[in-house]
Write an enzyme that holds these catalytic residues in place. Sequence first.
Site, PDB file in Angstrom:
ATOM      1  CE  LYS A 148      -4.024   1.802   2.560  1.00 11.75           C
ATOM      2  NZ  LYS A 148      -4.937   1.525   3.695  1.00 11.75           N
TER       3      LYS A 148
ATOM      4  CB  SER B 120      -7.877   3.658   2.563  1.00 10.24           C
ATOM      5  OG  SER B 120      -7.204   2.981   3.615  1.00 10.24           O
TER       6      SER B 120
ATOM      7  CB  SER C 250      -8.583   0.543   5.249  1.00 12.11           C
ATOM      8  OG  SER C 250      -9.203   1.800   5.427  1.00 12.11           O
TER       9      SER C 250
END
Length: 468
Positions: free
Chosen positions: A81, A155, A179
Amino acid sequence: MDAALNEYDAYDLLGALRRREVSAVELVEEHLALIGRRNPGLVALVTVDAEGARAQAAETDRRREAGEPLGPLAGLPVTVKDSFDVQGLRTSQGRLSDSRMPAHDAPAVARLRRAGAVLLGKSNVPLLLADSQSANDDFGRTANPWDPARTPGGSSGGSAASVAAGFAAGELGSDLAGSIRIPAAWCGVFGHRPSTGTVSKRGHLPWPGGGLLEPPLSASGPLARSARDLALLMDVVAGPAEPDAEGWRLALPASRVSGLGGTRVALWSDPELPVDAETAEAIGAFARRLEEAGCEVVGLEHPPVAGAEALEFFALLQQIELANTVTDAPDDPLPGIGDVWRAWERQRTVTERWSALFRGPGRADGIDVVLAPVVPTTAPLHSDVPAARRTIDVDGQAQPSSLVGDWSRLAAIGRNPATAIPVGLGRRSGLPVGAQLIGPYLGDRTTLAVAALAERAGLLLSERPPAE
């Protein structure tokens, strides 16, 4: 190997590497080729380090040929990420203006590298990691590999899209209010939100660079193509931020279950958190398959947290955590020290309430895992409406978009582990439906084991998204 290499899970790829059926360089090249063809349309990755990945793979092959010791993930292609620091690659929280070029890997990234994983690149996130979509002005909008007109979630939306599309065999994501779990559910992959504090979240925006504190609520964790891969990755990333040579892994308690027979599963529902008909149907069908496989499925009659009051408490805990990232004076006053300590005491009470539900050493009663929804619907269409004004359709009823993360928020208050699993395809939408298996604090190996057992028994979604 008969199929395209990116169709195998990490467990099988590592076996092929050890047997020298494929080289690390060949594996990386196939993944890079797929990224080159499909990433422009999906925008799952915002940075691709082809040169670095090729060098890592070549060094892995050299060491293997020389008989040198190799880590447990040697040669495995992974992505990370974008909000995690990776030495030499830009770190962002969805915009260039406050991105940084780190001199060191985040501790969890360093663990992946130490285990021999090959880092292919970094995945897209929403602005400030604050949306259930993964879109921003600087890098673009990530599409769902099952249907590009739909969001992969956020996210860690780029993370789940990367794994679902076959760009990487595993990913490192993060999860405050779902997320990891929301994107895993919407992209039909597996994700694990670990017990808070078991995987370091240092070196992760918006946490200050170089900080030594670990957040009290959110977590870092893996996403993967299979449940067994989650356990493999969790074994690597869990542990102290500064491991020594001998004790770099975390000795989490063993799983409480070894087979589905006799495993007690509590099905959690909350009238204040509606889910649509096809989601409820898919989760209910999975619960029935568990019963047929020998599990005892019961209702969760007295959950430790429920409804609006618990969600308000989560908002307070989130405010306390994010206070460490504030650089400008907030509009609302931050909680005072006394408020913070009282909130932490209340959080600890929730943790203990959860633990009281589960079986413990020498305890025959209690349950082993809780089965709950992750999200109220399958992946929705992309929306240009800001999150604060966006709604989500639940069986024809417009609900506030905050409902998307509410099940994840409830499960996170007690710092519990939660493993997101794909339980089927929606009868109406044909899109993946996800659920989460929740355990007591530090009960990660139990939720991971139940997920893997269900996978081995053929009880979970096995379809992949459409090919190119």
